[in-house]
Design a protein around this motif. Structure first.
Motif, PDB file in Angstrom:
ATOM      1  N   HIS A 126      42.935  48.818  43.027  1.00  0.00           N
ATOM      2  CA  HIS A 126      42.424  47.876  43.441  1.00  0.00           C
ATOM      3  C   HIS A 126      41.783  47.089  42.595  1.00  0.00           C
ATOM      4  O   HIS A 126      40.949  47.616  41.842  1.00  0.00           O
ATOM      5  CB  HIS A 126      41.582  47.959  44.679  1.00  0.00           C
ATOM      6  N   GLN A 127      41.627  45.627  42.494  1.00  0.00           N
ATOM      7  CA  GLN A 127      40.720  44.639  41.523  1.00  0.00           C
ATOM      8  C   GLN A 127      40.194  43.845  42.445  1.00  0.00           C
ATOM      9  O   GLN A 127      40.572  43.481  43.583  1.00  0.00           O
ATOM     10  CB  GLN A 127      41.888  44.006  40.751  1.00  0.00           C
ATOM     11  N   THR A 128      39.079  43.653  41.881  1.00  0.00           N
ATOM     12  CA  THR A 128      38.287  42.507  42.352  1.00  0.00           C
ATOM     13  C   THR A 128      38.947  40.991  42.289  1.00  0.00           C
ATOM     14  O   THR A 128      39.824  40.964  41.053  1.00  0.00           O
ATOM     15  CB  THR A 128      36.627  42.558  42.143  1.00  0.00           C
ATOM     16  N   GLU A 179      37.305  38.698  40.439  1.00  0.00           N
ATOM     17  CA  GLU A 179      36.748  38.516  39.113  1.00  0.00           C
ATOM     18  C   GLU A 179      37.682  39.303  38.183  1.00  0.00           C
ATOM     19  O   GLU A 179      37.954  38.711  37.044  1.00  0.00           O
ATOM     20  CB  GLU A 179      35.333  38.833  39.046  1.00  0.00           C
TER      21      GLU A 179
END
Length: 67
Positions: free
Chosen positions: A13-15, A17
């Protein structure tokens, strides 16, 4: 062709940003570097050697003139 299962351990998972930073990083790279990365990812996905890609089956395509 039987579809394979998605390996969920290969992704993380990535944010927003982090995703934005990745996009900005790849936009700063030259077109040649981006194409090299795309070619590498295709070679991994379709299991072929980067330095020796498969040939296109030209018997599948036909050339014809438009009227």
């Amino acid at each position: 062709m039987k579809p394979g299962k998605l390996d969920k351990t290969a992704f993380r998972h990535q944010t927003v940003e982090e995703a934005s930073h990745n996009f900005a990083f790849w936009k700063m790279q030259s077109l040649e570097k981006r194409l090299e990365a795309a070619n590498y990812l295709n070679s991994v996905a379709y299991n072929f050697d980067v330095d020796n890609p498969p040939r296109v089956d030209r018997t599948y395509f036909r050339i014809r003139k438009r009227k």
